[in-house]
Motif scaffolding. Structure first.
Motif, PDB file in Angstrom:
ATOM      1  N   LEU A 151       0.809  -1.214   0.000  1.00  0.00           N
ATOM      2  CA  LEU A 151       0.000   0.000   0.000  1.00  0.00           C
ATOM      3  C   LEU A 151       0.845   1.269   0.000  1.00  0.00           C
ATOM      4  CD1 LEU A 151      -2.898  -1.039   2.414  1.00  0.00           C
ATOM      5  CD2 LEU A 151      -2.817  -1.157  -0.083  1.00  0.00           C
ATOM      6  N   VAL A 152       2.073   1.197   0.508  1.00  0.00           N
ATOM      7  CA  VAL A 152       2.951   2.381   0.490  1.00  0.00           C
ATOM      8  C   VAL A 152       3.374   2.731  -0.923  1.00  0.00           C
ATOM      9  CG1 VAL A 152       3.815   2.056   2.845  1.00  0.00           C
ATOM     10  CG2 VAL A 152       5.054   1.044   0.921  1.00  0.00           C
ATOM     11  N   ASN A 153       3.168   1.810  -1.881  1.00  0.00           N
ATOM     12  CA  ASN A 153       3.534   2.057  -3.277  1.00  0.00           C
ATOM     13  C   ASN A 153       2.368   2.514  -4.141  1.00  0.00           C
ATOM     14  OD1 ASN A 153       6.235   1.377  -2.870  1.00  0.00           O
ATOM     15  ND2 ASN A 153       5.799  -0.799  -3.132  1.00  0.00           N
ATOM     16  N   ILE A 154       1.226   2.866  -3.497  1.00  0.00           N
ATOM     17  CA  ILE A 154       0.106   3.379  -4.284  1.00  0.00           C
ATOM     18  C   ILE A 154       0.507   4.713  -4.890  1.00  0.00           C
ATOM     19  CG2 ILE A 154      -2.221   4.382  -4.127  1.00  0.00           C
ATOM     20  CD1 ILE A 154      -2.966   2.120  -2.267  1.00  0.00           C
ATOM     21  N   LYS A 155       0.217   4.854  -6.169  1.00  0.00           N
ATOM     22  CA  LYS A 155       0.537   6.080  -6.904  1.00  0.00           C
ATOM     23  C   LYS A 155      -0.401   7.203  -6.457  1.00  0.00           C
ATOM     24  CE  LYS A 155       1.682   5.699 -11.210  1.00  0.00           C
ATOM     25  NZ  LYS A 155       1.690   5.499 -12.657  1.00  0.00           N
TER      26      LYS A 155
ATOM     27  N   ILE B 112      -1.980  10.842  -7.693  1.00  0.00           N
ATOM     28  CA  ILE B 112      -2.219  11.701  -8.846  1.00  0.00           C
ATOM     29  C   ILE B 112      -2.924  12.957  -8.327  1.00  0.00           C
ATOM     30  CG2 ILE B 112      -3.418  11.927 -11.057  1.00  0.00           C
ATOM     31  CD1 ILE B 112      -3.116   8.853 -11.336  1.00  0.00           C
ATOM     32  N   ASN B 113      -2.313  14.109  -8.567  1.00  0.00           N
ATOM     33  CA  ASN B 113      -2.837  15.378  -8.036  1.00  0.00           C
ATOM     34  C   ASN B 113      -3.050  15.307  -6.522  1.00  0.00           C
ATOM     35  OD1 ASN B 113      -2.873  16.523 -10.624  1.00  0.00           O
ATOM     36  ND2 ASN B 113      -4.924  15.715 -11.016  1.00  0.00           N
ATOM     37  N   ASP B 114      -2.065  14.741  -5.826  1.00  0.00           N
ATOM     38  CA  ASP B 114      -2.072  14.611  -4.364  1.00  0.00           C
ATOM     39  C   ASP B 114      -3.179  13.706  -3.822  1.00  0.00           C
ATOM     40  OD1 ASP B 114       0.193  16.213  -4.011  1.00  0.00           O
ATOM     41  OD2 ASP B 114      -1.014  18.047  -4.014  1.00  0.00           O
ATOM     42  N   GLU B 115      -3.771  12.872  -4.662  1.00  0.00           N
ATOM     43  CA  GLU B 115      -4.810  11.935  -4.246  1.00  0.00           C
ATOM     44  C   GLU B 115      -4.361  10.515  -4.555  1.00  0.00           C
ATOM     45  OE1 GLU B 115      -7.747  12.578  -2.704  1.00  0.00           O
ATOM     46  OE2 GLU B 115      -7.190  14.711  -2.647  1.00  0.00           O
ATOM     47  N   PRO B 116      -4.606   9.562  -3.620  1.00  0.00           N
ATOM     48  CA  PRO B 116      -4.262   8.164  -3.908  1.00  0.00           C
ATOM     49  C   PRO B 116      -5.050   7.664  -5.120  1.00  0.00           C
ATOM     50  CG  PRO B 116      -4.928   8.451  -1.605  1.00  0.00           C
ATOM     51  CD  PRO B 116      -5.216   9.733  -2.307  1.00  0.00           C
ATOM     52  N   ALA B 117      -4.391   6.934  -5.996  1.00  0.00           N
ATOM     53  CA  ALA B 117      -5.014   6.425  -7.217  1.00  0.00           C
ATOM     54  C   ALA B 117      -5.776   5.140  -6.916  1.00  0.00           C
ATOM     55  CB  ALA B 117      -3.975   6.216  -8.301  1.00  0.00           C
ATOM     56  N   VAL B 118      -6.895   5.294  -6.199  1.00  0.00           N
ATOM     57  CA  VAL B 118      -7.775   4.193  -5.832  1.00  0.00           C
ATOM     58  C   VAL B 118      -9.148   4.557  -6.378  1.00  0.00           C
ATOM     59  CG1 VAL B 118      -8.823   2.895  -3.930  1.00  0.00           C
ATOM     60  CG2 VAL B 118      -6.459   3.717  -3.738  1.00  0.00           C
ATOM     61  N   TYR B 119      -9.669   3.707  -7.270  1.00  0.00           N
ATOM     62  CA  TYR B 119     -10.905   4.050  -7.962  1.00  0.00           C
ATOM     63  C   TYR B 119     -11.911   2.914  -7.887  1.00  0.00           C
ATOM     64  CZ  TYR B 119      -7.466   7.198 -10.021  1.00  0.00           C
ATOM     65  OH  TYR B 119      -6.459   8.098 -10.192  1.00  0.00           O
ATOM     66  N   PHE B 120     -13.155   3.300  -7.773  1.00  0.00           N
ATOM     67  CA  PHE B 120     -14.246   2.345  -7.883  1.00  0.00           C
ATOM     68  C   PHE B 120     -15.258   2.935  -8.854  1.00  0.00           C
ATOM     69  CE2 PHE B 120     -18.582   1.207  -6.862  1.00  0.00           C
ATOM     70  CZ  PHE B 120     -18.522  -0.139  -7.129  1.00  0.00           C
TER      71      PHE B 120
ATOM     72  N   TYR C  86     -16.096  -2.228 -10.713  1.00  0.00           N
ATOM     73  CA  TYR C  86     -14.647  -2.389 -10.828  1.00  0.00           C
ATOM     74  C   TYR C  86     -13.912  -1.643  -9.730  1.00  0.00           C
ATOM     75  CZ  TYR C  86     -15.572  -4.139 -15.505  1.00  0.00           C
ATOM     76  OH  TYR C  86     -16.028  -4.872 -16.570  1.00  0.00           O
ATOM     77  N   LEU C  87     -12.923  -2.332  -9.136  1.00  0.00           N
ATOM     78  CA  LEU C  87     -11.980  -1.717  -8.218  1.00  0.00           C
ATOM     79  C   LEU C  87     -10.652  -1.639  -8.949  1.00  0.00           C
ATOM     80  CD1 LEU C  87     -11.131  -0.764  -5.342  1.00  0.00           C
ATOM     81  CD2 LEU C  87     -10.572  -3.169  -4.872  1.00  0.00           C
ATOM     82  N   ARG C  88     -10.083  -0.443  -9.007  1.00  0.00           N
ATOM     83  CA  ARG C  88      -8.799  -0.260  -9.695  1.00  0.00           C
ATOM     84  C   ARG C  88      -7.874   0.524  -8.778  1.00  0.00           C
ATOM     85  NH1 ARG C  88      -7.523   3.344 -14.985  1.00  0.00           N
ATOM     86  NH2 ARG C  88      -5.485   2.453 -15.442  1.00  0.00           N
ATOM     87  N   VAL C  89      -6.679  -0.014  -8.569  1.00  0.00           N
ATOM     88  CA  VAL C  89      -5.671   0.620  -7.724  1.00  0.00           C
ATOM     89  C   VAL C  89      -4.378   0.705  -8.530  1.00  0.00           C
ATOM     90  CG1 VAL C  89      -4.463   0.573  -5.514  1.00  0.00           C
ATOM     91  CG2 VAL C  89      -6.754  -0.435  -5.682  1.00  0.00           C
ATOM     92  N   LEU C  90      -3.877   1.916  -8.680  1.00  0.00           N
ATOM     93  CA  LEU C  90      -2.618   2.117  -9.402  1.00  0.00           C
ATOM     94  C   LEU C  90      -1.471   2.195  -8.408  1.00  0.00           C
ATOM     95  CD1 LEU C  90      -3.722   4.853 -11.973  1.00  0.00           C
ATOM     96  CD2 LEU C  90      -3.688   2.368 -12.267  1.00  0.00           C
TER      97      LEU C  90
ATOM     98  N   ASP D 230     -13.096   2.380  -0.189  1.00  0.00           N
ATOM     99  CA  ASP D 230     -13.094   3.227   1.011  1.00  0.00           C
ATOM    100  C   ASP D 230     -12.085   2.731   2.045  1.00  0.00           C
ATOM    101  OD1 ASP D 230     -15.078   4.766  -0.167  1.00  0.00           O
ATOM    102  OD2 ASP D 230     -16.708   3.904   1.031  1.00  0.00           O
ATOM    103  N   ASN D 231     -12.006   1.400   2.232  1.00  0.00           N
ATOM    104  CA  ASN D 231     -11.052   0.842   3.190  1.00  0.00           C
ATOM    105  C   ASN D 231      -9.609   1.113   2.776  1.00  0.00           C
ATOM    106  OD1 ASN D 231     -12.892  -0.146   5.022  1.00  0.00           O
ATOM    107  ND2 ASN D 231     -12.784  -2.257   4.313  1.00  0.00           N
ATOM    108  N   ILE D 232      -9.310   0.935   1.497  1.00  0.00           N
ATOM    109  CA  ILE D 232      -7.941   1.187   1.018  1.00  0.00           C
ATOM    110  C   ILE D 232      -7.583   2.658   1.224  1.00  0.00           C
ATOM    111  CG2 ILE D 232      -6.422   1.203  -1.006  1.00  0.00           C
ATOM    112  CD1 ILE D 232      -8.173  -1.211  -2.040  1.00  0.00           C
ATOM    113  N   LEU D 233      -8.501   3.543   0.864  1.00  0.00           N
ATOM    114  CA  LEU D 233      -8.257   4.981   1.055  1.00  0.00           C
ATOM    115  C   LEU D 233      -8.094   5.327   2.532  1.00  0.00           C
ATOM    116  CD1 LEU D 233     -10.737   6.410  -1.596  1.00  0.00           C
ATOM    117  CD2 LEU D 233      -8.230   6.575  -1.647  1.00  0.00           C
ATOM    118  N   ALA D 234      -8.879   4.709   3.400  1.00  0.00           N
ATOM    119  CA  ALA D 234      -8.770   4.965   4.837  1.00  0.00           C
ATOM    120  C   ALA D 234      -7.384   4.580   5.355  1.00  0.00           C
ATOM    121  CB  ALA D 234      -9.855   4.208   5.603  1.00  0.00           C
TER     122      ALA D 234
END
Length: 191
Positions: A60-64, A66-74, A82-86, A107-111
């Protein structure tokens, strides 16, 4: 595959596990199991016989960012969730069993990434939702059963108890016979 086989660190614990996700990066979208810990995402691809064919860890420390936001998308697209994590050097993209489950995972990954551990929802899955519904319905049944004289007797009714967490000493409250996680340190506690 048990917890011991996930290569977890001593201070690492499983937050949620989903075994009905599909790997959208592979041909024919094979069924995969994904595991979220407080440190990483794990993806297991299994054979038709249930043997692990492929094991991938995503720190998780290697999550990219983008514009100061973690690249975690649903997102929902064409009837799929779809769950996508860059990550800095990789990507995880899976189709989740429902939008409720997929959003809870995102939400859990972002938390975790944002350090908002109080917002983590443990054991997110369709089965977890079914268990919550079953608990709710059994409570309703108790109420209506009491009207008919068929409610819980005092001996059968689960009792709330409070004990100290073995991990950090905090007070943990829940129903007797249940296993819950300490909200402070994440240790599993049997009540």
């Amino acid at each position: 595959m048990g917890k011991d086989n996930y290569n977890l660190d001593i201070d690492e614990y499983i937050i949620c596990e989903e075994d009905t996700a599909y790997d959208t990066t592979k041909v024919l979208f094979p069924l995969v199991t994904i595991i979220l810990t407080n440190k990483k995402l794990i993806k297991l691809s299994k054979s038709m016989l249930g043997k692990v064919k492929e094991y991938n860890e995503f720190e998780l420390v290697n999550i990219k960012f983008i514009n100061d936001e973690p690249a975690v998308y649903f997102k929902r697209e064409m009837g799929n969730s779809y769950l996508r994590v860059l990550f800095n050097d990789n990507e995880l993209k899976v189709s989740m069993p429902s939008s409720v489950v997929g959003q809870a995972w995102a939400d859990n990954i972002l938390a975790i990434v944002n350090g908002d551990v109080q917002d983590i929802e443990y054991n997110v899955s369709e089965a977890g939702l079914a268990d919550q519904l079953t608990d709710l319905m059994s409570g309703v049944g108790d109420i209506f059963g009491a009207f008919k004289g068929k409610g819980y007797s005092d001996e059968k009714r689960p009792t709330k108890i409070t004990i100290k967490c073995d991990g950090c000493g905090a007070k943990v409250t829940g129903s007797s016979g249940k296993v819950i996680r300490c909200e402070y340190c994440g240790t599993r506690v049997s009540l």
